[in-house]
Write a protein that holds these residues in place. Structure first.
Motif, PDB file in Angstrom:
ATOM      1  N   MET A   1       0.853  -1.191   0.000  1.00  0.00           N
ATOM      2  CA  MET A   1       0.000   0.000   0.000  1.00  0.00           C
ATOM      3  C   MET A   1       0.887   1.239   0.000  1.00  0.00           C
ATOM      4  SD  MET A   1      -2.864   1.315   2.778  1.00  0.00           S
ATOM      5  CE  MET A   1      -3.867  -0.167   2.615  1.00  0.00           C
ATOM      6  N   ARG A  23     -12.218  -2.753  -1.822  1.00  0.00           N
ATOM      7  CA  ARG A  23     -10.780  -2.660  -2.092  1.00  0.00           C
ATOM      8  C   ARG A  23      -9.965  -3.118  -0.885  1.00  0.00           C
ATOM      9  NH1 ARG A  23      -9.246   3.087  -4.601  1.00  0.00           N
ATOM     10  NH2 ARG A  23      -7.223   2.030  -4.766  1.00  0.00           N
ATOM     11  N   ILE A  24     -10.409  -2.731   0.310  1.00  0.00           N
ATOM     12  CA  ILE A  24      -9.683  -3.111   1.530  1.00  0.00           C
ATOM     13  C   ILE A  24      -9.715  -4.623   1.712  1.00  0.00           C
ATOM     14  CG2 ILE A  24      -9.683  -2.943   4.050  1.00  0.00           C
ATOM     15  CD1 ILE A  24     -10.880  -0.107   3.684  1.00  0.00           C
ATOM     16  N   LEU A  27      -7.461  -6.726  -0.558  1.00  0.00           N
ATOM     17  CA  LEU A  27      -6.031  -6.768  -0.258  1.00  0.00           C
ATOM     18  C   LEU A  27      -5.654  -8.067   0.454  1.00  0.00           C
ATOM     19  CD1 LEU A  27      -5.472  -3.107   1.011  1.00  0.00           C
ATOM     20  CD2 LEU A  27      -4.754  -4.073  -1.186  1.00  0.00           C
ATOM     21  N   ASP A  28      -6.622  -8.632   1.212  1.00  0.00           N
ATOM     22  CA  ASP A  28      -6.417  -9.906   1.912  1.00  0.00           C
ATOM     23  C   ASP A  28      -5.128  -9.882   2.732  1.00  0.00           C
ATOM     24  OD1 ASP A  28      -7.127 -12.453   2.696  1.00  0.00           O
ATOM     25  OD2 ASP A  28      -6.112 -13.429   1.011  1.00  0.00           O
ATOM     26  N   LEU A  29      -5.003  -8.859   3.582  1.00  0.00           N
ATOM     27  CA  LEU A  29      -3.795  -8.690   4.387  1.00  0.00           C
ATOM     28  C   LEU A  29      -3.738  -9.748   5.492  1.00  0.00           C
ATOM     29  CD1 LEU A  29      -3.962  -4.810   4.702  1.00  0.00           C
ATOM     30  CD2 LEU A  29      -2.442  -6.139   3.217  1.00  0.00           C
TER      31      LEU A  29
END
Length: 199
Positions: A1, A23-24, A27-29
């Protein structure tokens, strides 16, 4: 990011919260990274809180003491309390949402709450400046940010649990908030006297 992505996501969160949530989540953080980010946001918000306290001691001396319980006037205690509240927020919104038929997982709620705390940090930094330069504008910012922040939270919860119903998402938030009040009241009733006694 990167910075450009964060700025664009910030703008999109304010104007199109559901698309920003997509969108968040895309990201599949990693969950560990998200917990660290949430903790960092809690600490930074605690630092900004101490700045607000110092600024508030100027033209409106004594106001912060009237608005906050004595035990939370310490930046360290406030930060600890905030971190606990954030963890409870993530867990209750996940648990209550799933009990009401939602599909969201802890990492989904965690990602969205962590991002919202980053937005809150930015708003608080702007508020520190406005409290010195334009107090009335600062008051307006608090009202607008509080109302729109709640709207964003409802949309985020609705998207995370895939309800397709903002009223159901609002119900999750209300029930989660009530559950947090009970939990925090229990914790404060146990540890509050110890903190006050040791102060």
């Amino acid at each position: 990011m990167n910075t450009a992505f964060a700025i664009d996501l910030f703008r999109q969160t304010l104007t199109a919260p559901r698309e920003a949530a997509n969108r968040i989540l895309a990201l599949d953080l990693p969950r560990d990274w998200l917990w660290m980010a949430l903790a960092l946001m809690g600490v930074l918000n605690g630092i900004v809180y101490s700045l607000v306290m110092q600024v508030g001691d100027g033209p409106q001396e004594g106001a912060p003491e009237m608005m906050m319980p004595a035990a939370l006037q310490s930046p360290l205690l406030f930060t600890t309390f905030l971190l606990g509240a954030l963890i409870l927020t993530v867990l209750t919104l996940t648990w209550v949402g799933r009990k009401m038929g939602g599909k969201g997982e802890t990492r989904h709620i965690l990602a969205l709450v962590a991002w919202m705390q980053m937005l809150r940090l930015i708003v608080q930094l702007v508020l520190v400046v406005l409290m010195v330069a334009l107090p009335l504008a600062g008051l307006i910012l608090v009202v607008v940010a509080s109302v729109w922040g709640m709207v964003i939270l409802v949309i985020f919860v609705d998207r995370a649990h895939e309800f397709g119903n903002i009223f159901k998402a609002a119900g999750v938030i209300i029930l989660g908030f009530l559950g947090m009040l009970v939990a925090l009241s229990t914790v404060l009733s146990v540890f509050g006297p110890l903190v006050m006694g040791g102060a």
